[in-house]
Write an enzyme that holds these catalytic residues in place. Structure first.
Site, PDB file in Angstrom:
ATOM      1  N   ASP A  79      44.057  56.488 -98.480  1.00  0.00           N
ATOM      2  CA  ASP A  79      42.769  57.179 -98.584  1.00  0.00           C
ATOM      3  C   ASP A  79      41.680  56.127 -98.768  1.00  0.00           C
ATOM      4  OD1 ASP A  79      44.429  59.383 -98.638  1.00  0.00           O
ATOM      5  OD2 ASP A  79      43.402  60.361-100.313  1.00  0.00           O
TER       6      ASP A  79
ATOM      7  N   LYS B  26      38.522  63.318 -95.661  1.00  0.00           N
ATOM      8  CA  LYS B  26      38.608  63.794 -97.038  1.00  0.00           C
ATOM      9  C   LYS B  26      37.198  63.989 -97.583  1.00  0.00           C
ATOM     10  CE  LYS B  26      40.436  62.222-101.551  1.00  0.00           C
ATOM     11  NZ  LYS B  26      41.247  61.164-102.202  1.00  0.00           N
TER      12      LYS B  26
ATOM     13  N   LYS C 179      41.362  66.888 -95.849  1.00  0.00           N
ATOM     14  CA  LYS C 179      41.807  66.932 -97.240  1.00  0.00           C
ATOM     15  C   LYS C 179      40.616  67.300 -98.113  1.00  0.00           C
ATOM     16  CE  LYS C 179      43.678  64.071-101.009  1.00  0.00           C
ATOM     17  NZ  LYS C 179      44.257  62.752-101.370  1.00  0.00           N
TER      18      LYS C 179
END
EC number: 4.1.2.4
Length: 216
Positions: free
Chosen positions: A89, A151, A180
């Site tokens: 991430d 995300k 996400k």
């Protein structure tokens, strides 16, 4: 809906202790959660604890500001994978995006993606810092850079995920990247709303609490 299959059980606080990471990993194993998400210094510990389970290890890089040099992000990502991370991430360079230096944003993302190959890369937009038009542009760059997920948030800024942002992201990326939702999601009912809006994963520090709550 098996909500546990969507949950990345997360602990990214700078004060997180080894004991808390052990509890995080054990909780994820016990409840059959999809993954744990930890800072890169704790990847080796997580690998040791999760080696005989199906729980994946996610590590953050360029976290939480995204303002590091691309070469630093590349090194951190490759090192995290070498130590056991299975997904990365990465925080987008928000300053470059707001400067409309889209070439630099693209290079930052694509260099990291190229360096880690088939390892899934999630790019954190930090939506609370962006306008709608900036979210749209960031999504377009992410798709061009062939990242795997977008995300919403680090959880360290003014606010976290919003349903509106997830819907905007989904409209732009369609099936070219997954989503996400992360930041401020603390119960199953809310998590399901995000999944229905288009989220493929839920990042939350409340993963175990969700599984043990009465409302499922």
């Amino acid at each position: 809906m098996d909500i546990n299959n969507y949950i990345e059980h997360t602990l990214l606080k700078p004060s997180a202790t080894e004991r808390q990471i052990i509890d995080l990993c054990n909780g994820a194993k016990k409840n059959g959660l999809f993954a744990v998400c930890v800072n890169s210094c704790y990847v080796p510990l997580a690998k040791q604890l999760l080696s005989e389970s199906e729980v994946k290890i996610v590590s953050v890089i360029g976290f939480p500001l995204g303002a590091m040099a691309t070469e630093v992000k590349v090194f951190e990502a490759k090192n995290a994978i070498r130590e056991g991370a299975e997904e990365i991430d990465m925080v987008i360079n928000i300053g470059f995006l707001k400067s409309q230096n889209y070439v630099a944003v693209f290079k930052d993302l694509s260099d990291v993606k190229r360096a880690i190959g088939n390892t899934p890369l999630k790019v954190i937009l930090e939506i609370s810092e962006l306008s709608k038009n900036e979210i749209v542009k960031a999504c377009e760059i992410c798709v061009d850079a062939k990242v795997d997920f977008i995300k919403t948030s680090t959880g360290f800024s003014k606010s976290g995920a919003t349903l509106t942002a997830v819907k905007i992201i989904k409209k732009i990326v369609k099936d070219r990247a997954k989503i996400k939702a992360s930041g401020g999601i603390t119960d199953v009912i809310t998590a399901k709303k995000y999944i229905e809006a288009g989220a493929d994963r839920i990042g939350t520090s409340s993963g175990v609490a969700m599984m043990t709550s009465k409302v499922l």
